[in-house]
Design an enzyme around this catalytic site. Structure first.
Site, PDB file in Angstrom:
ATOM      1  N   LYS A 130     -18.160 -56.830 -50.052  1.00 34.29           N
ATOM      2  CA  LYS A 130     -19.775 -55.487 -50.217  1.00 34.29           C
ATOM      3  C   LYS A 130     -19.057 -54.291 -50.524  1.00 34.29           C
ATOM      4  O   LYS A 130     -17.566 -53.387 -50.694  1.00 34.29           O
ATOM      5  CB  LYS A 130     -20.253 -54.987 -48.587  1.00 34.29           C
ATOM      6  CG  LYS A 130     -21.389 -54.693 -48.578  1.00 34.29           C
ATOM      7  CD  LYS A 130     -22.313 -56.073 -48.331  1.00 34.29           C
ATOM      8  CE  LYS A 130     -23.664 -55.204 -48.938  1.00 34.29           C
ATOM      9  NZ  LYS A 130     -24.558 -55.775 -48.347  1.00 34.29           N
ATOM     10  N   ASP A 170     -28.530 -52.647 -52.327  1.00 29.95           N
ATOM     11  CA  ASP A 170     -28.401 -52.565 -50.268  1.00 29.95           C
ATOM     12  C   ASP A 170     -29.463 -51.442 -50.528  1.00 29.95           C
ATOM     13  O   ASP A 170     -29.861 -50.950 -50.852  1.00 29.95           O
ATOM     14  CB  ASP A 170     -27.714 -52.387 -49.408  1.00 29.95           C
ATOM     15  CG  ASP A 170     -27.329 -52.935 -47.883  1.00 29.95           C
ATOM     16  OD1 ASP A 170     -26.804 -54.123 -48.054  1.00 29.95           O
ATOM     17  OD2 ASP A 170     -27.255 -52.284 -48.000  1.00 29.95           O
TER      18      ASP A 170
HETATM   19  P1  NDP Z   1     -33.979 -49.947 -48.343  1.00 26.03           P
HETATM   20  O1  NDP Z   1     -32.837 -49.062 -48.819  1.00 26.03           O
HETATM   21  O2  NDP Z   1     -34.885 -50.490 -49.808  1.00 26.03           O
HETATM   22  O3  NDP Z   1     -34.928 -50.002 -47.575  1.00 26.03           O
HETATM   23  C1  NDP Z   1     -34.008 -49.380 -45.925  1.00 26.03           C
HETATM   24  C2  NDP Z   1     -34.866 -48.997 -44.907  1.00 26.03           C
HETATM   25  O4  NDP Z   1     -34.058 -48.751 -43.609  1.00 26.03           O
HETATM   26  C3  NDP Z   1     -36.090 -47.226 -45.144  1.00 26.03           C
HETATM   27  O5  NDP Z   1     -37.101 -47.911 -44.235  1.00 26.03           O
HETATM   28  C4  NDP Z   1     -35.573 -46.680 -44.412  1.00 26.03           C
HETATM   29  O6  NDP Z   1     -35.933 -45.456 -44.255  1.00 26.03           O
HETATM   30  C5  NDP Z   1     -35.402 -47.369 -43.212  1.00 26.03           C
HETATM   31  N1  NDP Z   1     -33.588 -46.512 -42.607  1.00 26.03           N
HETATM   32  C6  NDP Z   1     -32.252 -46.983 -43.639  1.00 26.03           C
HETATM   33  N2  NDP Z   1     -31.133 -46.493 -42.589  1.00 26.03           N
HETATM   34  C7  NDP Z   1     -31.503 -45.875 -41.937  1.00 26.03           C
HETATM   35  C8  NDP Z   1     -31.477 -45.747 -39.975  1.00 26.03           C
HETATM   36  N3  NDP Z   1     -30.043 -45.417 -40.245  1.00 26.03           N
HETATM   37  N4  NDP Z   1     -32.239 -45.264 -38.761  1.00 26.03           N
HETATM   38  C9  NDP Z   1     -34.000 -45.239 -39.602  1.00 26.03           C
HETATM   39  N5  NDP Z   1     -33.798 -46.646 -41.086  1.00 26.03           N
HETATM   40  C10 NDP Z   1     -32.975 -46.481 -41.649  1.00 26.03           C
HETATM   41  O7  NDP Z   1     -32.817 -51.275 -48.013  1.00 26.03           O
HETATM   42  P2  NDP Z   1     -33.097 -52.591 -47.883  1.00 26.03           P
HETATM   43  O8  NDP Z   1     -34.717 -52.878 -47.710  1.00 26.03           O
HETATM   44  O9  NDP Z   1     -33.007 -53.203 -49.029  1.00 26.03           O
HETATM   45  O10 NDP Z   1     -32.472 -53.413 -46.902  1.00 26.03           O
HETATM   46  C11 NDP Z   1     -33.011 -53.472 -45.505  1.00 26.03           C
HETATM   47  C12 NDP Z   1     -31.495 -53.981 -44.712  1.00 26.03           C
HETATM   48  O11 NDP Z   1     -31.505 -55.505 -45.152  1.00 26.03           O
HETATM   49  C13 NDP Z   1     -30.422 -53.390 -44.716  1.00 26.03           C
HETATM   50  O12 NDP Z   1     -29.434 -53.774 -43.317  1.00 26.03           O
HETATM   51  C14 NDP Z   1     -29.523 -54.260 -45.951  1.00 26.03           C
HETATM   52  O13 NDP Z   1     -28.220 -54.759 -45.945  1.00 26.03           O
HETATM   53  C15 NDP Z   1     -30.546 -55.471 -45.615  1.00 26.03           C
HETATM   54  N6  NDP Z   1     -30.349 -57.156 -45.876  1.00 26.03           N
HETATM   55  C16 NDP Z   1     -31.026 -55.934 -47.678  1.00 26.03           C
HETATM   56  C17 NDP Z   1     -31.058 -56.802 -48.345  1.00 26.03           C
HETATM   57  C18 NDP Z   1     -31.570 -57.515 -49.890  1.00 26.03           C
HETATM   58  O14 NDP Z   1     -31.570 -58.140 -50.494  1.00 26.03           O
HETATM   59  N7  NDP Z   1     -32.275 -55.120 -50.349  1.00 26.03           N
HETATM   60  C19 NDP Z   1     -30.674 -57.949 -48.352  1.00 26.03           C
HETATM   61  C20 NDP Z   1     -29.984 -59.222 -47.059  1.00 26.03           C
HETATM   62  C21 NDP Z   1     -29.700 -58.079 -46.008  1.00 26.03           C
HETATM   63  P3  NDP Z   1     -35.520 -44.303 -45.675  1.00 26.03           P
HETATM   64  O15 NDP Z   1     -37.019 -44.724 -46.236  1.00 26.03           O
HETATM   65  O16 NDP Z   1     -36.488 -42.454 -44.363  1.00 26.03           O
HETATM   66  O17 NDP Z   1     -34.970 -44.084 -45.874  1.00 26.03           O
END
Ligand code: NDP
Length: 449
Positions: A130, A170
């Site tokens: 990571k 991510d």
């Molecule tokens: P994105 O950046 O596409 O989206 C993240 C989302 O979470 C956004 O809506 C963001 O809001 C919100 N967010 C981020 N940080 C915070 C916070 N501290 N408090 C509240 N909301 C928050 O990321 P992903 O969708 O790719 O990833 C989301 C989760 O899934 C993570 O935990 C990641 O590790 C996990 N994951 C992702 C994978 C992937 O394929 N992408 C695979 C497996 C796990 P805003 O838009 O306002 O920033």
């Protein structure tokens, strides 16, 4: 003080905390796993004798570097970049890159550690890593993001490769960032290989990759319900997040006849009691990935209430999908979900549920899927992207969706095989034990490394 050959959780965790001071997220991730693995290792002395758990919690190496770039005003900016190469016992290091101001070593070590078990569960030959940076892409111009990504990759390129370490996206790293980084990697190495996954379809990306984590999470929930037996039809669902994972979890729920009533972002959540349909979801996808604005704009457009700085877990629902970030669902919120009749939770994000909240769900004996099982679809299709790049072919949507679905069904079955209790399936135990054995056996085979 216990004897060396008497492994207890307390002793193990106190050693881990001493060696990794202040890394609270890493401690939390290891404790969740060790709670189940210490009794398991006690039954199989070969793992204990070889100190497999101690070795598995120590990354192979950590690379930390300065990332220097210029903003649009010509100011010099400095960020910190990381890659944690955690374990390559069963394949090249593989795991995402996160760009977020909160990024630190504790968060990347917890994510890299979780990745060991998740990648093993997919049955694909992929190890665990990571990385990322404390860079905030929010509010930056495309040119600034490009300059940052190029500077970041200039250093990272020295440590990765198609058979060494294959990063993906991510939080904060989507199609735009992967494209900039892949372009820079290709320029520096003068080679076209599949060293990053999540690439654009025009340059080696895989169909279904963008959808895979969200779709996979819903396929996993579908399997848990089927096992009851029950199904998704008409179920009311709360989702947190509105990024990559949340968007495609929502789409699959809508396609399968469930009703999505909340989504959120870092500024708050929106409650849409009529349900978010495909047209409204397209509005959200455009808002978050093209316009890069707050969900408050969605609430304004559709005349809905926006709950500023709040999380969606107080809204009554049957199923909940935390898909935003770590520790976003605590014990109190778990109790509210249970009180309101929630019957199942599947983690789309990594470690969104605190240990206290997991215990509340398990005590109530509702369905609970840990992210290392339910969000493994993303890395699984990344693994399939690597295969397609190696054989210089690309598979169809149907082929990849079927493979994704089969992998999620298989992970579910492994959790049932290893996590079945008298009257309950402990999916956390199932995922931890099933993910552990393949990696542990490979490490044993290599001798002392
Ligand atoms: P994105 O950046 O596409 O989206 C993240 C989302 O979470 C956004 O809506 C963001 O809001 C919100 N967010 C981020 N940080 C915070 C916070 N501290 N408090 C509240 N909301 C928050 O990321 P992903 O969708 O790719 O990833 C989301 C989760 O899934 C993570 O935990 C990641 O590790 C996990 N994951 C992702 C994978 C992937 O394929 N992408 C695979 C497996 C796990 P805003 O838009 O306002 O920033």
């Amino acid at each position: 003080m216990p004897e060396r050959n008497e492994l207890t959780l307390k002793h193990f965790m106190s050693g881990l905390k001493r060696r990794n001071p202040g890394e609270t997220e890493f401690h939390q991730a290891v404790e969740e796993v060790a709670t189940y693995l210490i009794p398991y290792v006690a039954k199989y002395p070969k793992y204990h004798t070889a100190q497999i758990l101690e070795r598995m919690t120590e990354p192979d190496r950590i690379i930390i570097f300065r990332v220097c770039w210029e903003d649009d005003q010509g100011n010099v900016r400095v960020n910190r970049g990381y890659r944690v190469q955690f374990n390559n016992a069963i394949g090249p290091y593989k795991g995402g890159l996160r760009f977020h101001p909160s990024v630190n070593l504790s968060i990347l070590k917890f994510l890299g550690f979780e990745q060991i078990f998740k990648n093993s569960l997919t049955t694909l030959p992929i190890g665990a890593g990571k990385g990322g940076a404390d860079f905030n892409p929010k509010g930056k111009s495309d040119r600034e993001v490009m300059r940052f990504c190029q500077a970041f990759m200039t250093e990272l390129s020295k440590h990765i490769g198609e058979s060494t370490d294959v990063p993906a996206g991510d939080i904060g790293v989507g199609a735009r960032e992967i494209s900039f980084m892949f372009g820079q990697y290709k320029r520096l190495k003068n080679e076209f290989t599949g060293t990053l996954t999540g690439k654009g379809l025009e340059f080696g990306g895989s169909k279904i990759r963008k959808e895979a984590t969200g779709f996979g999470c819903i396929y996993f929930m579908q399997e848990m319900l089927k096992h009851q037996p029950d199904d998704l039809q008409g179920k009311s669902c709360t989702i947190s997040g509105s990024g990559n994972v949340a968007q495609y979890a929502a789409l699959k729920l809508i396609q399968l006849g469930a009703k999505v009533i909340t989504m959120s972002d870092s500024s708050g959540f929106v409650h849409d009691p009529d349900g978010i349909n495909e047209e409204k979801l397209n509005f959200i996808i455009d808002l978050k990935t093209v316009k890069r604005q707050s969900l408050a704009e969605y609430a304004k457009h559709y005349k809905l209430d926006f709950h500023k700085d709040q999380r969606p877990w107080s809204v009554p629902c049957q199923l909940a999908f935390p898909c935003a970030t770590q520790n976003e669902l605590n014990e109190q919120e778990a109790k509210a979900l249970l009180h309101n009749g929630c019957i199942g939770v599947a983690e789309g994000a990594n470690m969104p549920t605190t240990i206290g909240a997991i215990q509340a769900f398990q005590n109530a004996k509702i369905l609970f899927a840990p992210g290392k099982a339910s969000n493994a679809g993303g890395v699984a299709v990344s693994g399939l992207e690597m295969t397609q790049n190696s054989i210089r072919m690309s598979w169809s949507n149907e082929e990849l969706d079927k493979r994704l679905r089969d992998i999620m069904i298989d992970i579910h079955q492994k959790c049932v095989d290893h996590g079945s209790e008298k009257d309950y399936i402990d999916y956390v135990k199932g995922a931890n034990v099933a993910g552990f054995t393949k990696v542990a056996d490979a490490m044993l085979a290599y001798g002392v490394l």
